[in-house]
Scaffold this motif. Structure first.
Motif: not given
Length: 167
Positions: A82-94
């Protein structure tokens, strides 16, 4: 904060998150924003493959990000990869949410029949590389200048994690 399986009622918020990355970053090679209907189809496809799709939400029920694993390729012989993907709201990155989601996703994959997880990363992307390597992924290859977005050539690196399973 809660991590849970995706619901179709999450699609609108996830679409907004993903469209930010389409419109403002090189992490996805898609160039046109997608619709909620398209996101719904993608979620449905992953669920039908019995693969995980998770969301992380705050106490108010707002989606902060999502993670999923999709099939590597459609041919049957790839069914354990499989290939994983993770996406976050820009303001909560880090803030650690991506790592929390990735941990939960990998735990589910380790409990399944999946044997290989292949991270596909548009380069440069120090944060994604660091997250993959912190989880035991090893770089196995790179294709130079294979994508073209925002009037620039983009390389893609491949990281592999072989999952251990007790027989």
């Amino acid at each position: 904060m809660e991590i849970r399986k995706v619901k179709f009622s999450d699609v609108e918020q996830m679409t907004a998150i993903y469209n930010f990355y389409i419109e403002h970053t090189l992490v996805t090679f898609e160039e046109e924003a997608i619709t909620a209907e398209e996101m719904h189809s993608r979620v449905e496809k992953v669920i039908q493959q019995h693969l995980p799709w998770l969301v992380i939400e705050n106490e108010e029920g707002d989606i902060l990000g999502y993670a999923y694993a999709d099939s590597w390729h459609t041919r049957r012989s790839y069914r354990f990869t499989v290939e994983p993907s993770v996406y976050l709201l820009p303001e909560v990155k880090g803030q650690g949410y991506g790592t929390i989601l990735f941990d939960a996703l990998l735990l589910l994959l380790r409990q399944s029949e999946i044997r290989n997880v292949l991270g596909v990363i548009a380069l440069p992307n120090e944060a994604s590389v660091a997250m993959h390597e912190a989880h035991g992924f090893e770089k196995v290859g790179e294709f130079s200048d294979v994508g073209f977005k925002f009037e620039q050539w983009v390389s893609v690196g491949y990281w592999q994690l072989k999952l251990e399973h007790s027989e």
